[in-house]
Design an enzyme around this catalytic site. Sequence first.
Site, PDB file in Angstrom:
ATOM      1  N   HIS A  59      13.474  99.230  22.153  1.00 20.29           N
ATOM      2  CA  HIS A  59      14.007  98.613  21.143  1.00 20.29           C
ATOM      3  C   HIS A  59      14.733  97.031  21.814  1.00 20.29           C
ATOM      4  O   HIS A  59      14.763  97.159  23.136  1.00 20.29           O
ATOM      5  CB  HIS A  59      15.316  99.226  20.822  1.00 20.29           C
ATOM      6  N   GLU A  61       9.819  94.590  15.095  1.00 18.29           N
ATOM      7  CA  GLU A  61      11.303  94.155  14.749  1.00 18.29           C
ATOM      8  C   GLU A  61      11.421  92.537  15.221  1.00 18.29           C
ATOM      9  O   GLU A  61      11.702  92.470  16.483  1.00 18.29           O
ATOM     10  CB  GLU A  61      12.146  95.152  15.220  1.00 18.29           C
TER      11      GLU A  61
END
Length: 250
Positions: A94, A166
Amino acid sequence: MRQKIVAGNWTLNKNVAETKSLIADLKAQTNTSGARVIITPSFVNLTTAVEAVAGSNIEVAAQNMSQHDSGAYTGETSADMLKSAGVNITLLGHSERRAYYGETDALLAEKVDKALAENIEVIFCFGEELEERKSGKHFDVVASQISNALFHLGADAFKNIILAYEPVWAIGTGETASADQAQEMHAFIRKTLADKYSADLADSVSILYGGSCKPTNAQEIFSKTDVDGGLIGGAALKAEDFFGIINANK
Ligand code: 13P
Protein backbone atom coordinates in the site's frame (compact mmCIF):
# COMPACT_ATOMS: atom_id res chain seq x y z
CA MET A 1 -9.49 -16.44 -12.53
CA ARG A 2 -10.58 -12.86 -13.10
CA GLN A 3 -13.17 -11.93 -10.48
CA LYS A 4 -15.28 -8.99 -9.43
CA ILE A 5 -13.93 -7.85 -6.07
CA VAL A 6 -14.57 -4.95 -3.72
CA ALA A 7 -12.13 -4.68 -0.82
CA GLY A 8 -12.45 -2.25 2.06
CA ASN A 9 -9.15 -1.10 3.53
CA TRP A 10 -9.94 0.01 7.06
CA THR A 11 -6.43 1.48 7.60
CA LEU A 12 -5.98 2.83 11.16
CA ASN A 13 -9.68 2.81 12.05
CA LYS A 14 -12.11 0.86 14.26
CA ASN A 15 -11.49 -0.52 17.75
CA VAL A 16 -12.87 -3.89 18.91
CA ALA A 17 -16.43 -2.71 19.52
CA GLU A 18 -16.48 -0.67 16.32
CA THR A 19 -15.14 -3.63 14.33
CA LYS A 20 -17.98 -5.82 15.61
CA SER A 21 -20.53 -3.13 14.97
CA LEU A 22 -19.40 -2.36 11.40
CA ILE A 23 -19.34 -6.06 10.53
CA ALA A 24 -22.85 -6.49 11.96
CA ASP A 25 -23.95 -3.57 9.76
CA LEU A 26 -22.20 -5.10 6.74
CA LYS A 27 -23.94 -8.42 7.33
CA ALA A 28 -27.29 -6.64 7.28
CA GLN A 29 -26.65 -5.41 3.72
CA THR A 30 -27.34 -7.42 0.58
CA ASN A 31 -24.71 -8.01 -2.07
CA THR A 32 -26.63 -7.86 -5.35
CA SER A 33 -23.47 -7.78 -7.46
CA GLY A 34 -21.98 -11.17 -6.72
CA ALA A 35 -18.58 -9.53 -6.16
CA ARG A 36 -16.14 -10.91 -3.59
CA VAL A 37 -16.20 -8.70 -0.51
CA ILE A 38 -13.01 -8.32 1.52
CA ILE A 39 -12.31 -6.17 4.59
CA THR A 40 -9.00 -5.37 6.29
CA PRO A 41 -9.41 -4.57 10.01
CA SER A 42 -6.30 -3.81 12.06
CA PHE A 43 -4.18 -6.75 13.23
CA VAL A 44 -5.50 -6.56 16.78
CA ASN A 45 -9.05 -7.00 15.49
CA LEU A 46 -8.49 -9.78 12.95
CA THR A 47 -9.65 -12.58 15.26
CA THR A 48 -12.72 -10.60 16.27
CA ALA A 49 -13.45 -9.92 12.60
CA VAL A 50 -13.01 -13.55 11.51
CA GLU A 51 -15.50 -14.60 14.21
CA ALA A 52 -17.90 -11.80 13.33
CA VAL A 53 -18.06 -12.51 9.57
CA ALA A 54 -19.02 -16.16 10.17
CA GLY A 55 -22.13 -17.08 8.19
CA SER A 56 -21.53 -14.35 5.59
CA ASN A 57 -19.51 -14.12 2.36
CA ILE A 58 -17.30 -11.39 3.75
CA GLU A 59 -13.60 -12.29 3.74
CA VAL A 60 -11.05 -10.88 6.18
CA ALA A 61 -7.60 -9.77 5.05
CA ALA A 62 -4.58 -8.24 6.76
CA GLN A 63 -3.19 -4.83 5.82
CA ASN A 64 0.43 -6.00 5.81
CA MET A 65 2.58 -9.02 6.62
CA SER A 66 6.18 -9.67 7.64
CA GLN A 67 8.64 -11.25 5.24
CA HIS A 68 10.04 -13.17 8.24
CA ASP A 69 8.74 -16.42 9.73
CA SER A 70 9.47 -15.56 13.37
CA GLY A 71 12.11 -14.01 15.61
CA ALA A 72 13.15 -10.68 17.06
CA TYR A 73 11.13 -8.38 14.80
CA THR A 74 9.19 -6.17 17.20
CA GLY A 75 5.80 -5.08 15.95
CA GLU A 76 5.62 -7.53 13.06
CA THR A 77 3.03 -10.19 12.17
CA SER A 78 3.90 -13.40 10.35
CA ALA A 79 2.12 -15.45 7.72
CA ASP A 80 1.69 -18.27 10.22
CA MET A 81 0.09 -15.89 12.75
CA LEU A 82 -2.36 -14.70 10.11
CA LYS A 83 -3.29 -18.22 9.05
CA SER A 84 -3.70 -19.34 12.64
CA ALA A 85 -6.17 -16.47 13.06
CA GLY A 86 -8.12 -17.61 9.99
CA VAL A 87 -6.76 -14.93 7.65
CA ASN A 88 -5.58 -16.07 4.21
CA ILE A 89 -5.33 -12.78 2.32
CA THR A 90 -3.11 -9.74 2.82
CA LEU A 91 -2.58 -6.33 1.27
CA LEU A 92 1.05 -5.67 0.37
CA GLY A 93 2.67 -2.50 -0.93
CA HIS A 94 0.00 0.00 0.00
CA SER A 95 1.27 3.51 -0.78
CA GLU A 96 1.11 4.39 2.93
CA ARG A 97 3.44 1.47 3.72
CA ARG A 98 5.77 2.62 0.95
CA ALA A 99 5.69 6.32 1.94
CA TYR A 100 5.62 6.21 5.75
CA TYR A 101 7.39 2.93 6.51
CA GLY A 102 9.97 2.87 3.76
CA GLU A 103 8.74 -0.31 2.06
CA THR A 104 10.72 -0.75 -1.16
CA ASP A 105 10.05 -2.84 -4.24
CA ALA A 106 12.79 -5.24 -3.10
CA LEU A 107 11.21 -5.69 0.33
CA LEU A 108 7.81 -6.14 -1.26
CA ALA A 109 9.20 -8.85 -3.54
CA GLU A 110 10.31 -10.71 -0.40
CA LYS A 111 6.92 -10.23 1.25
CA VAL A 112 5.10 -11.43 -1.86
CA ASP A 113 7.30 -14.54 -1.97
CA LYS A 114 6.64 -15.29 1.68
CA ALA A 115 2.89 -14.81 1.37
CA LEU A 116 2.60 -17.02 -1.71
CA ALA A 117 4.82 -19.70 -0.18
CA GLU A 118 2.42 -19.75 2.77
CA ASN A 119 -0.69 -19.88 0.54
CA ILE A 120 -1.73 -16.38 1.46
CA GLU A 121 -3.45 -14.50 -1.37
CA VAL A 122 -1.88 -11.11 -2.06
CA ILE A 123 -3.61 -7.88 -2.94
CA PHE A 124 -0.60 -6.06 -4.37
CA CYS A 125 -0.95 -2.26 -4.33
CA PHE A 126 0.94 0.28 -6.39
CA GLY A 127 0.42 3.62 -8.11
CA GLU A 128 2.14 6.83 -9.07
CA GLU A 129 2.44 10.09 -7.14
CA LEU A 130 1.06 13.38 -8.43
CA GLU A 131 4.41 14.72 -9.64
CA GLU A 132 5.01 11.50 -11.53
CA ARG A 133 1.69 11.80 -13.34
CA LYS A 134 2.21 15.50 -14.04
CA SER A 135 5.56 14.76 -15.62
CA GLY A 136 4.13 11.92 -17.70
CA LYS A 137 6.05 9.20 -15.86
CA HIS A 138 3.03 7.33 -14.48
CA PHE A 139 3.21 4.40 -16.90
CA ASP A 140 6.93 3.91 -16.27
CA VAL A 141 6.47 4.14 -12.50
CA VAL A 142 3.67 1.56 -12.45
CA ALA A 143 5.54 -0.78 -14.82
CA SER A 144 8.59 -0.70 -12.58
CA GLN A 145 6.61 -1.15 -9.35
CA ILE A 146 4.98 -4.25 -10.84
CA SER A 147 8.05 -5.70 -12.51
CA ASN A 148 10.40 -5.10 -9.56
CA ALA A 149 8.12 -6.80 -7.05
CA LEU A 150 6.40 -9.45 -9.17
CA PHE A 151 8.20 -10.32 -12.39
CA HIS A 152 10.55 -12.81 -10.78
CA LEU A 153 7.46 -14.99 -10.22
CA GLY A 154 6.29 -17.84 -12.40
CA ALA A 155 2.95 -17.50 -14.18
CA ASP A 156 1.21 -19.81 -11.70
CA ALA A 157 1.83 -17.37 -8.85
CA PHE A 158 -0.66 -14.93 -10.38
CA LYS A 159 -3.52 -17.25 -9.45
CA ASN A 160 -3.03 -15.91 -5.93
CA ILE A 161 -2.39 -12.26 -6.74
CA ILE A 162 -4.92 -9.46 -7.08
CA LEU A 163 -3.55 -6.16 -8.35
CA ALA A 164 -4.74 -2.82 -6.95
CA TYR A 165 -3.87 0.34 -8.86
CA GLU A 166 -4.10 3.24 -6.45
CA PRO A 167 -2.79 6.56 -7.80
CA VAL A 168 -1.41 8.25 -4.69
CA TRP A 169 -2.89 11.61 -5.69
CA ALA A 170 -6.39 10.12 -5.55
CA ILE A 171 -6.09 8.44 -2.13
CA GLY A 172 -8.15 10.21 0.52
CA THR A 173 -8.11 13.43 -1.50
CA GLY A 174 -11.62 13.37 -2.93
CA GLU A 175 -9.99 13.67 -6.34
CA THR A 176 -10.65 10.37 -8.06
CA ALA A 177 -9.03 9.28 -11.28
CA SER A 178 -11.57 9.59 -14.06
CA ALA A 179 -13.03 6.32 -15.31
CA ASP A 180 -11.01 6.84 -18.51
CA GLN A 181 -7.77 7.39 -16.58
CA ALA A 182 -8.43 4.21 -14.58
CA GLN A 183 -9.22 2.24 -17.73
CA GLU A 184 -6.14 3.57 -19.53
CA MET A 185 -3.85 2.47 -16.69
CA HIS A 186 -5.57 -0.88 -16.16
CA ALA A 187 -5.25 -1.65 -19.89
CA PHE A 188 -1.56 -0.70 -19.66
CA ILE A 189 -1.11 -3.04 -16.66
CA ARG A 190 -2.74 -5.90 -18.59
CA LYS A 191 -0.50 -5.23 -21.58
CA THR A 192 2.56 -5.20 -19.31
CA LEU A 193 1.49 -8.61 -17.95
CA ALA A 194 0.77 -9.91 -21.45
CA ASP A 195 4.20 -8.83 -22.72
CA LYS A 196 5.97 -10.52 -19.81
CA TYR A 197 3.80 -13.64 -19.49
CA SER A 198 0.88 -14.18 -21.87
CA ALA A 199 -2.39 -12.63 -22.98
CA ASP A 200 -4.24 -15.41 -21.16
CA LEU A 201 -2.48 -14.64 -17.90
CA ALA A 202 -3.08 -10.90 -18.34
CA ASP A 203 -6.76 -11.58 -18.85
CA SER A 204 -7.00 -13.83 -15.79
CA VAL A 205 -5.71 -11.32 -13.20
CA SER A 206 -8.19 -9.16 -11.28
CA ILE A 207 -7.18 -5.49 -11.25
CA LEU A 208 -8.84 -3.17 -8.72
CA TYR A 209 -8.92 0.63 -8.75
CA GLY A 210 -8.46 2.56 -5.50
CA GLY A 211 -8.57 6.26 -4.69
CA SER A 212 -11.61 8.29 -3.58
CA CYS A 213 -14.01 5.65 -4.86
CA LYS A 214 -17.55 6.49 -3.70
CA PRO A 215 -21.05 5.13 -4.31
CA THR A 216 -21.52 8.08 -6.68
CA ASN A 217 -18.55 7.37 -8.96
CA ALA A 218 -18.03 3.60 -8.55
CA GLN A 219 -20.44 2.45 -11.23
CA GLU A 220 -18.76 4.49 -13.97
CA ILE A 221 -15.28 3.32 -12.95
CA PHE A 222 -16.32 -0.35 -12.60
CA SER A 223 -18.07 -0.26 -15.99
CA LYS A 224 -14.68 -0.03 -17.70
CA THR A 225 -13.46 -3.19 -19.43
CA ASP A 226 -10.25 -3.63 -17.48
CA VAL A 227 -11.50 -2.56 -14.03
CA ASP A 228 -12.57 -5.57 -11.95
CA GLY A 229 -13.48 -3.74 -8.78
CA GLY A 230 -12.16 -1.42 -6.13
CA LEU A 231 -9.96 -1.03 -3.09
CA ILE A 232 -11.90 1.37 -0.93
CA GLY A 233 -10.63 3.48 1.96
CA GLY A 234 -12.85 6.10 3.58
CA ALA A 235 -16.09 4.86 2.02
CA ALA A 236 -15.48 1.36 3.41
CA LEU A 237 -15.98 2.60 6.96
CA LYS A 238 -19.75 2.97 6.60
CA ALA A 239 -21.75 -0.14 5.69
CA GLU A 240 -24.20 1.69 3.44
CA ASP A 241 -21.51 3.46 1.43
CA PHE A 242 -19.42 0.32 1.12
CA PHE A 243 -22.39 -1.69 -0.11
CA GLY A 244 -23.35 1.13 -2.45
CA ILE A 245 -19.94 0.60 -4.04
CA ILE A 246 -20.17 -3.21 -3.96
CA ASN A 247 -23.55 -3.15 -5.65
CA ALA A 248 -22.18 -0.82 -8.33
CA ASN A 249 -19.83 -3.62 -9.41
CA LYS A 250 -22.29 -5.37 -11.72
P1 13P B 1 -9.77 6.33 -0.21
O1 13P B 1 -10.87 5.50 -0.81
O2 13P B 1 -10.10 6.88 1.13
O3 13P B 1 -9.26 7.35 -1.17
O4 13P B 1 -8.54 5.32 0.05
C1 13P B 1 -8.11 4.48 -0.94
C2 13P B 1 -7.14 3.54 -0.37
O5 13P B 1 -5.99 3.87 -0.15
C3 13P B 1 -7.57 2.18 -0.06
O6 13P B 1 -6.48 1.38 0.19
